[in-house]
Design a protein around this motif. Structure first.
Motif, short mmCIF file in Angstrom:
data_model
loop_
_atom_site.label_atom_id
_atom_site.label_comp_id
_atom_site.label_asym_id
_atom_site.label_seq_id
_atom_site.Cartn_x
_atom_site.Cartn_y
_atom_site.Cartn_z
N TYR A 1 0.53 7.87 -11.28
CA TYR A 1 0.25 6.74 -12.17
C TYR A 1 1.52 5.94 -12.45
O TYR A 1 1.52 4.71 -12.40
CB TYR A 1 -0.33 7.21 -13.50
CG TYR A 1 -1.75 7.71 -13.46
CD1 TYR A 1 -2.64 7.33 -12.47
CD2 TYR A 1 -2.22 8.58 -14.44
CE1 TYR A 1 -3.95 7.79 -12.45
CE2 TYR A 1 -3.52 9.04 -14.43
CZ TYR A 1 -4.38 8.64 -13.43
OH TYR A 1 -5.67 9.09 -13.43
N ILE A 2 2.61 6.63 -12.74
CA ILE A 2 3.87 5.94 -13.02
C ILE A 2 4.33 5.16 -11.80
O ILE A 2 4.70 3.99 -11.89
CB ILE A 2 4.97 6.94 -13.46
CG1 ILE A 2 4.61 7.57 -14.80
CG2 ILE A 2 6.33 6.25 -13.54
CD1 ILE A 2 5.47 8.77 -15.16
N THR A 3 4.31 5.81 -10.64
CA THR A 3 4.76 5.16 -9.40
C THR A 3 3.91 3.94 -9.07
O THR A 3 4.44 2.86 -8.76
CB THR A 3 4.71 6.17 -8.23
OG1 THR A 3 5.53 7.29 -8.58
CG2 THR A 3 5.21 5.54 -6.95
N LEU A 4 2.60 4.08 -9.15
CA LEU A 4 1.72 2.95 -8.84
C LEU A 4 1.84 1.84 -9.88
O LEU A 4 1.81 0.65 -9.54
CB LEU A 4 0.28 3.42 -8.71
CG LEU A 4 0.00 4.32 -7.50
CD1 LEU A 4 -1.40 4.91 -7.59
CD2 LEU A 4 0.18 3.55 -6.20
N ALA A 5 2.02 2.19 -11.15
CA ALA A 5 2.20 1.17 -12.19
C ALA A 5 3.48 0.39 -11.95
O ALA A 5 3.50 -0.85 -12.08
CB ALA A 5 2.22 1.83 -13.57
N MET B 1 6.12 -4.69 -9.89
CA MET B 1 6.99 -5.41 -8.95
C MET B 1 6.18 -6.18 -7.91
O MET B 1 6.69 -6.52 -6.84
CB MET B 1 7.91 -4.40 -8.25
CG MET B 1 8.90 -3.76 -9.20
SD MET B 1 10.03 -2.65 -8.35
CE MET B 1 9.07 -1.15 -8.28
N SER B 2 4.89 -6.43 -8.22
CA SER B 2 3.99 -7.17 -7.32
C SER B 2 3.87 -6.50 -5.96
O SER B 2 3.80 -7.17 -4.93
CB SER B 2 4.44 -8.62 -7.17
OG SER B 2 4.45 -9.25 -8.43
N MET B 3 3.84 -5.20 -5.98
CA MET B 3 3.67 -4.42 -4.75
C MET B 3 2.41 -3.58 -4.91
O MET B 3 1.67 -3.73 -5.86
CB MET B 3 4.90 -3.56 -4.50
CG MET B 3 6.17 -4.37 -4.36
SD MET B 3 7.62 -3.35 -4.27
CE MET B 3 7.66 -3.05 -2.53
N GLY B 4 2.17 -2.69 -4.02
CA GLY B 4 1.01 -1.81 -4.08
C GLY B 4 1.40 -0.41 -3.70
O GLY B 4 2.57 -0.09 -3.55
N GLY B 5 0.42 0.41 -3.50
CA GLY B 5 0.67 1.78 -3.12
C GLY B 5 -0.51 2.34 -2.37
O GLY B 5 -1.63 1.88 -2.55
N ALA B 6 -0.26 3.32 -1.55
CA ALA B 6 -1.31 3.97 -0.78
C ALA B 6 -1.04 5.47 -0.75
O ALA B 6 -0.41 5.97 0.18
CB ALA B 6 -1.37 3.39 0.63
#
Length: 152
Positions: free
Chosen positions: A128-132, A137-142
């Motif tokens: 949650y912290i990493t994805l938030a 930073m206007s990025m995403g995660g997978a």
């Protein structure tokens, strides 16, 4: 409820040495009450709601006890507190705001039904912290990895 109660205890802990322990005991009482409801004679949907509440509140109780109380956190600005997912109701806008560290999102009333909930682990919190932070930073995660490692 959890966010408000925990922050009240953090605000009071400098003047009332028992505020944090009292909040911890209150969270334990709420958890015990929810668990007691799961053994009552209720319909399947109501039981699932209580089971979901138990799962989420158990995690919140553990967070407060292990990461806040035992680590002697005394301020809402401490990272141990700010890294938690916190929900606030804004009376003015009548919206719910979600904070994780310095990331803010408005709760958009998503509803996926009353489904069974998997446990929440420290790894889930880190995701949650990493994805938030990625969203900030206007990025995403997978998230990727083997089955059963907390990606969902």
């Amino acid at each position: 409820l959890w966010t408000i109660e925990a922050e009240e205890a953090l605000d009071l802990c400098r003047v009332d040495k028992k505020a944090m322990v009292a909040a911890d005991e209150k969270f334990e009482y709420i958890l015990s009450t929810l668990i007691a409801q799961t053994i009552e004679d209720v319909d399947k949907l109501t039981r699932r709601k209580y089971e979901t509440l138990v799962t989420l509140h158990l995690h919140q109780r553990d967070i407060f006890h292990d990461d806040i109380l035992l680590k002697k956190v005394k301020s809402k600005t401490d990272f141990e507190w700010s890294k938690q997912m916190r929900f606030y109701y804004d009376d003015e806008s009548r919206k719910i705001k979600i904070y994780i560290t310095d990331w803010l999102s408005k709760y958009c009333m998503e509803f996926i039904g009353c489904v069974e909930r998997l446990c929440v682990t420290p790894l889930t919190d880190r995701c949650y912290i990493t994805l938030a932070q990625a969203l900030l930073m206007s990025m995403g995660g997978a998230p990727a990895g083997p089955a059963g490692t907390g990606k969902t």
